[in-house]
Motif scaffolding. Structure first.
Motif, PDB file in Angstrom:
ATOM      1  N   GLU A  42       0.822  -1.202   0.000  1.00 46.14           N
ATOM      2  CA  GLU A  42       0.000   0.000   0.000  1.00 46.14           C
ATOM      3  C   GLU A  42       0.859   1.257   0.000  1.00 46.14           C
ATOM      4  O   GLU A  42       0.581   2.206  -0.729  1.00 46.14           O
ATOM      5  N   SER A  43       1.907   1.265   0.805  1.00 46.84           N
ATOM      6  CA  SER A  43       2.746   2.462   0.868  1.00 46.84           C
ATOM      7  C   SER A  43       3.520   2.666  -0.434  1.00 46.84           C
ATOM      8  O   SER A  43       3.690   3.805  -0.883  1.00 46.84           O
ATOM      9  N   GLN A  44       3.975   1.585  -1.075  1.00 47.56           N
ATOM     10  CA  GLN A  44       4.669   1.724  -2.347  1.00 47.56           C
ATOM     11  C   GLN A  44       3.730   2.229  -3.441  1.00 47.56           C
ATOM     12  O   GLN A  44       4.107   3.075  -4.251  1.00 47.56           O
ATOM     13  N   ALA A  45       2.508   1.715  -3.466  1.00 47.12           N
ATOM     14  CA  ALA A  45       1.544   2.174  -4.470  1.00 47.12           C
ATOM     15  C   ALA A  45       1.181   3.639  -4.237  1.00 47.12           C
ATOM     16  O   ALA A  45       1.054   4.408  -5.198  1.00 47.12           O
ATOM     17  N   GLN A  46       1.026   4.043  -2.982  1.00 50.18           N
ATOM     18  CA  GLN A  46       0.729   5.449  -2.675  1.00 50.18           C
ATOM     19  C   GLN A  46       1.886   6.353  -3.101  1.00 50.18           C
ATOM     20  O   GLN A  46       1.667   7.442  -3.643  1.00 50.18           O
ATOM     21  N   ALA A  47       3.119   5.909  -2.870  1.00 48.21           N
ATOM     22  CA  ALA A  47       4.278   6.709  -3.269  1.00 48.21           C
ATOM     23  C   ALA A  47       4.353   6.830  -4.790  1.00 48.21           C
ATOM     24  O   ALA A  47       4.610   7.913  -5.321  1.00 48.21           O
ATOM     25  N   LEU A  48       4.115   5.734  -5.485  1.00 48.92           N
ATOM     26  CA  LEU A  48       4.121   5.766  -6.942  1.00 48.92           C
ATOM     27  C   LEU A  48       3.012   6.674  -7.466  1.00 48.92           C
ATOM     28  O   LEU A  48       3.210   7.434  -8.409  1.00 48.92           O
ATOM     29  N   ALA A  49       1.850   6.609  -6.835  1.00 46.13           N
ATOM     30  CA  ALA A  49       0.733   7.469  -7.245  1.00 46.13           C
ATOM     31  C   ALA A  49       1.080   8.940  -7.066  1.00 46.13           C
ATOM     32  O   ALA A  49       0.788   9.762  -7.944  1.00 46.13           O
TER      33      ALA A  49
END
Length: 160
Positions: A42-49
């Protein structure tokens, strides 16, 4: 027949308790690993977003919408971008690229200031809405579930 001695009974009971405690420890470790990996996903996807959102906000000042979408499509695979849809009164028709099922999932739902989780074609995707001058741009980012590796640990619990 002679009954087993007290020492043997104690040894068997302690061995059983040791085996049981090992199984419970394994289950706890596997569950903790799965939860940790899910949070990491979740944190990686949020950072990528947030990175893609910042890129789009910066690029829209220098590129017209058609070129922006072409640039996003060229770099989609490396950035984890699965699909995108640009719409607004300045466009005759929406500009889009990606799988039709993902695009229909992108089109559904109201605008949201924060990223939202979508599911399309058995994929976990993160939808990001970017305000684009008079219109908006929706991005679908692949949210790879590495937490599935933790599920393997929990399934191995069945072996015991």
């Amino acid at each position: 027949m002679r009954a087993p001695g007290l020492r043997l009974q104690l040894l068997l009971l302690l061995g059983g308790l040791l085996g049981l405690s090992f199984l419970l420890l394994h289950l706890a470790l596997a569950t903790f690993t799965k939860v940790t990996l899910r949070r990491l996903d979740e944190s990686q996807a949020q950072a990528l977003a947030s990175v893609l959102e910042a890129y789009v906000r910066e690029a829209e000042h220098h590129l017209p919408p058609a070129e922006l979408m072409a640039t996003l499509q060229r770099n989609a695979a490396g950035a984890g971008l699965v699909a995108a849809r640009a719409s607004g009164p300045d466009l005759a028709e929406p500009l889009e690229f990606g799988d039709p099922a993902v695009l229909s999932a992108l089109g559904a739902g109201a605008r949201s200031p924060s990223a939202q989780l979508l599911h399309a074609n058995d994929q976990a995707l993160l939808r990001v809405d970017v305000e684009r001058g008079p219109g908006n741009l929706r991005l679908a980012i692949h949210a790879e579930p590495s937490s599935a590796r933790g599920a393997t640990l929990i399934r191995s619990f069945r072996l015991y």
